[in-house]
Write a protein that holds these residues in place. Sequence first.
Motif, PDB file in Angstrom:
ATOM      1  N   GLY A 268       0.812  -1.210   0.000  1.00 52.51           N
ATOM      2  CA  GLY A 268       0.000   0.000   0.000  1.00 52.51           C
ATOM      3  C   GLY A 268       0.843   1.257   0.000  1.00 52.51           C
ATOM      4  O   GLY A 268       0.521   2.241  -0.671  1.00 52.51           O
ATOM      5  N   ASP A 269       1.945   1.240   0.754  1.00 51.58           N
ATOM      6  CA  ASP A 269       2.849   2.384   0.767  1.00 51.58           C
ATOM      7  C   ASP A 269       3.450   2.612  -0.626  1.00 51.58           C
ATOM      8  O   ASP A 269       3.565   3.747  -1.081  1.00 51.58           O
ATOM      9  N   ALA A 270       3.832   1.509  -1.277  1.00 50.85           N
ATOM     10  CA  ALA A 270       4.404   1.626  -2.616  1.00 50.85           C
ATOM     11  C   ALA A 270       3.397   2.233  -3.587  1.00 50.85           C
ATOM     12  O   ALA A 270       3.719   3.145  -4.359  1.00 50.85           O
ATOM     13  N   ARG A 271       2.156   1.739  -3.555  1.00 47.01           N
ATOM     14  CA  ARG A 271       1.121   2.260  -4.459  1.00 47.01           C
ATOM     15  C   ARG A 271       0.841   3.738  -4.151  1.00 47.01           C
ATOM     16  O   ARG A 271       0.665   4.549  -5.069  1.00 47.01           O
ATOM     17  N   PHE A 272       0.813   4.086  -2.872  1.00 48.10           N
ATOM     18  CA  PHE A 272       0.541   5.457  -2.453  1.00 48.10           C
ATOM     19  C   PHE A 272       1.621   6.412  -2.971  1.00 48.10           C
ATOM     20  O   PHE A 272       1.323   7.451  -3.575  1.00 48.10           O
ATOM     21  N   ILE A 273       2.873   6.065  -2.752  1.00 48.78           N
ATOM     22  CA  ILE A 273       3.974   6.934  -3.175  1.00 48.78           C
ATOM     23  C   ILE A 273       4.010   7.043  -4.693  1.00 48.78           C
ATOM     24  O   ILE A 273       4.212   8.133  -5.253  1.00 48.78           O
ATOM     25  N   GLN A 274       3.822   5.935  -5.380  1.00 51.73           N
ATOM     26  CA  GLN A 274       3.805   5.973  -6.845  1.00 51.73           C
ATOM     27  C   GLN A 274       2.683   6.870  -7.357  1.00 51.73           C
ATOM     28  O   GLN A 274       2.862   7.607  -8.329  1.00 51.73           O
ATOM     29  N   SER A 275       1.531   6.809  -6.713  1.00 54.45           N
ATOM     30  CA  SER A 275       0.399   7.639  -7.122  1.00 54.45           C
ATOM     31  C   SER A 275       0.708   9.117  -6.934  1.00 54.45           C
ATOM     32  O   SER A 275       0.385   9.951  -7.791  1.00 54.45           O
ATOM     33  N   LEU A 276       1.340   9.457  -5.812  1.00 53.69           N
ATOM     34  CA  LEU A 276       1.740  10.847  -5.587  1.00 53.69           C
ATOM     35  C   LEU A 276       2.755  11.286  -6.639  1.00 53.69           C
ATOM     36  O   LEU A 276       2.685  12.414  -7.151  1.00 53.69           O
ATOM     37  N   GLN A 277       3.689  10.427  -6.970  1.00 55.24           N
ATOM     38  CA  GLN A 277       4.682  10.757  -7.988  1.00 55.24           C
ATOM     39  C   GLN A 277       4.041  10.967  -9.354  1.00 55.24           C
ATOM     40  O   GLN A 277       4.556  11.737 -10.179  1.00 55.24           O
ATOM     41  N   GLN A 278       2.937  10.273  -9.588  1.00 53.03           N
ATOM     42  CA  GLN A 278       2.227  10.395 -10.870  1.00 53.03           C
ATOM     43  C   GLN A 278       1.304  11.610 -10.917  1.00 53.03           C
ATOM     44  O   GLN A 278       0.639  11.841 -11.922  1.00 53.03           O
TER      45      GLN A 278
END
Length: 259
Positions: A204-214
Amino acid sequence: MSLQQRFAVALLDPELECPAQLRAWNGSDPAKRFAVYRNNVLSSLIDALAASFPVVQQLVGENFFRAMAAVHVRNSPPRSRLLAHYGAGFPAFIEGFAPAASLPYLADMARLELLRIEAYHAADAGPVASDALATALATPERVGALCFQLHPALGVLDSAFAVVSLWAAHQDERPLAGFDPLQAECALVQRRGLEVEVLGIRPGDARFIQSLQQGQPLGQAAERALARDAEFDPARCLSHLLGSGAIIQFAYDNQGQCP
């Protein structure tokens, strides 16, 4: 094709002969000199890849690595004189390199090592003012529209393999035995000062950070993270990002997409 172009092509193709127009200053055979130069160029580029992907080399052994790297060098020579950045295409090459198929995690290990290189050479950026961000986060009706710009040295790898454990084992931070290399793990790569860290994080942390980066606002990023990982804790993840200086700017968005 110009002489310069023929020279460059022949350097990385052992089937091609020395360009006929070459001459040695002392009248000696230019083909012998060209062969030495060709070997030196190939070796130096393989050395550059070995320096950038040390764990990949450890996983397959030096002889295999150098043979694999030689194929990549001949197919994808550098486009810049800065060899520290050479190897961006190496993970994808490894993924399609049939002799390495018995190590399915090898390409992702190369991706992790590439993220470390990118983090080390990324631009510096100061962290956001924590008191200003705390005030913004304390406004419930607007918090979902917060947009974050993350530090350029921050990288995430969502892998189907135990890349974090494999990395740690090859840094003598944990034993090689005792974990399944085929177990999925997510890695966070971050830089503190001049030190690049590799941390294991939840999906979930990985998906969250990737989403913010996108460029997704906080509310959407959190929804995506929870859809991936029901135990995702946005407050904990944000606390880590803030504490590590990974958030460098924030703003509000009213259109569902950050500027």
